[in-house]
Motif scaffolding. Structure first.
Motif: not given
Length: 568
Positions: A475-489
């Motif tokens: 519930p409520g999961q987004v990628d940036q819970d685990s990863l840096p913002d994609y621009e940074i990554l």
């Protein structure tokens, strides 16, 4: 003298089919008045044939096919055809058993054979594994009526060793320089140069420099089409002796172009130049469409199946597949779980409607409950974690494989390069499939291509582009819970993976040390996953495919911590 550029799409191992493609191009060229037809590197057997080259029967049959092709060609036409040729000195001198060669077919016979001199052994290339290097400059006299020109023959890498262009010499010899010293009037280069984003700009700059420096016109023919993970973009070119572009063939499609060599002026005359080079998103899109189309066709698939999540990655892969195979030949499968949001389902349905693909919906809630119940006793006393999250992905992966097996569809995976790099993907789940379509496309580029696709009409639903990316495994999961913002990554990954920078270099570029260390750790520990991925369509110069050869069992971290410690 009229010279035809036959930009063909060979299939590896299809000797008779490739011969027919060459014959058809030659007949068309003859009708246009051509004196010489150029075909790509290893055009008769297809590039790259890889370990097929180790089979003596493959080499023997290629030779016989070349002889048969020579007899079928128009008698007054000369054709250069790419073959693998036996090396008679191999047994006595301990050399490699074959050469990478071009055969000159004239008057019903194989008149001469020229050998490639520079054998690349880097990235996806491993030619030293198979071939012996040619030892002498290759040229021949092309005669038509009472006129003749001296043509110098180079094969792909032979053209890529100009010290003044690169600022260094990779090989001890420069085949082009030797041909010029031997007095050739024209240099031809027969290539199978794999596509990499923006590579054509480099090719044209290099060839223009070579032509201007040596004051020799150069005609370059490149293979087109997809063979496994490699895509060949075509875009064959010709430059006059002043280094000016006089001809360019089509990008990502077969083509036949004719250029005229003026014997009195000792130069090429202006010919057809296809449209200016594609912009980045259009170029990568075209490459991926061709890669999917040819992988399916050459492997015998007519249809594909994709898991539709309502996310941007599966949206892009679906659009690519629909363009490549026809929307009626792409099945989208929705597999909602109790954690799937309503908008993900509606977004996936709208996407399918926009691109015209049929869909099936298979809810997985009961399957998840069944798995959890089956594992209850074994997992008793443990906390719910990524294990339970991964069950969803693995259930979906099994269902998609069942559809693939039952109906013979090619399962296309939807993971992007950013996820592949840091292991944000599930073995035997979303990594299941026969072809990893966008696994060499960073997440930020995925967004960019989708916005480009929508430039005329909203093909990708806007909500898919604007909503926060999420695997929706809890519930409520987004990628940036685990990863840096994609621009940074993606910037960190480009520096780490493609530019080979150390952690210290990346921190010095402005990224927080803790973020860099986390990304480096994720990349290093995810190698075992990448080793098990399907073939990855290559669009960058450092893809997670056959050119990526990192060890799995290793104590060396990509962060180069030992060097970093010494510098502190």
């Amino acid at each position: 003298m009229k010279i035809a550029i036959a930009q063909i799409n060979p299939t590896v191992g299809d000797l008779s089919g490739n011969a027919q493609r060459i014959l058809e191009a030659a007949i068309q060229a003859a009708d246009l008045g051509a004196d010489l037809v150029l075909t790509p590197e290893l055009s008769l057997c297809g590039y790259p044939p890889r370990d097929l080259l180790m089979r003596p029967s493959f080499i023997t049959k290629t030779k016989r096919q070349a002889e048969a092709l020579a007899k079928a060609l128009p008698s007054d036409l000369s054709v250069l055809v790419g073959i693998a040729e036996d090396n008679p000195s191999a047994a006595m001198q301990g050399q490699k058993p074959i050469f990478n060669s071009m055969a000159l077919l004239q008057s019903g016979k194989v008149k001469e054979v020229f050998h490639k001199r520079l054998l690349p052994t880097y990235d996806v290339f491993d030619e030293d594994r198979y071939f012996e290097s040619g030892t002498k400059a290759s040229s021949f006299l092309l005669q038509a009526e009472r006129e003749s020109i001296h043509v110098g023959v180079t094969i792909c890498e032979d053209l890529w060793n100009n010290e003044t262009f690169w600022g260094k010499r990779t090989y001890s010899i420069n085949p082009t320089q030797e041909l010029v010293e031997n007095g050739v009037d024209l240099v031809v280069n027969l290539s199978a140069s794999p596509y990499v984003y923006a590579k054509q700009v480099l090719r044209e700059d290099m060839i223009a420099h070579e032509a201007k420096q040596h004051q020799r016109a150069i005609v370059y023919v490149n293979q087109v089409g997809g063979n496994d993970d490699l895509i060949f973009d075509g875009q064959s070119v010709a430059f006059n002796r002043q280094g000016e572009l006089v001809c360019r063939a089509a990008a990502f499609s077969t083509d036949l172009k004719l250029v005229n060599f003026d014997i009195d002026k000792q130069d090429l005359q202006p010919a057809v130049i296809e449209t200016t080079l594609l912009a980045a998103d259009a170029e990568i899109w075209s490459a991926l469409v061709l890669g999917v189309k040819d992988y399916a066709r050459k492997c015998g698939f007519r249809k594909a199946v994709i898991g539709l999540s309502g996310g941007i990655d599966s949206a892009l892969v679906s659009a690519i597949a629909a363009e490549a195979l026809g929307p009626q030949n792409v099945l989208g499968v929705l597999m909602p779980s109790p954690y799937s949001s309503k908008h993900s389902i509606s977004d996936a349905e709208q996407l399918a409607k926009n691109i015209g693909i049929p869909t099936e919906t298979i809810p997985i809630g009961q399957l998840m409950s069944g798995y959890e119940k089956t594992l209850d006793d074994l997992f008793k006393g443990t906390e719910s974690d990524v294990t339970e999250e991964n069950l969803q992905s693995r259930i979906r992966g099994n269902l998609l494989m069942a559809v693939s097996n039952k109906f013979g569809h090619l399962l296309l995976t939807t993971g992007n390069k950013s996820e592949m790099a840091v292991g944000y993907c599930t073995l035997y789940g979303d990594m299941n499939g026969g072809l990893a379509v966008i696994a060499d496309v960073p997440k930020t580029r995925v967004y960019s291509i989708c916005r480009w696709l929508n430039r005329k009409q909203a093909l990708i639903p806007n909500n898919i582009i604007t909503k926060p990316p999420s695997a929706e495994l809890k519930p409520g999961q987004v990628d940036q819970d685990s990863l840096p913002d994609y621009e940074i990554l993606d910037d960190i990954l480009e520096r780490l993976v493609q530019k080979q920078q150390s952690a210290d270099d990346i921190v010095a570029a402005g990224h927080p040390a803790a973020t860099v260390e986390k990304v480096v750790r994720l990349v290093t520990r995810s190698e075992f996953k990448r080793r098990q991925t399907p073939p990855v369509l290559k669009v960058t110069d450092r893809a997670f495919g056959m050119g990526w050869r990192m060890p799995i069992a290793s104590q060396w971290s990509l962060e180069l911590s030992a060097e970093s410690d010494k510098s502190k």
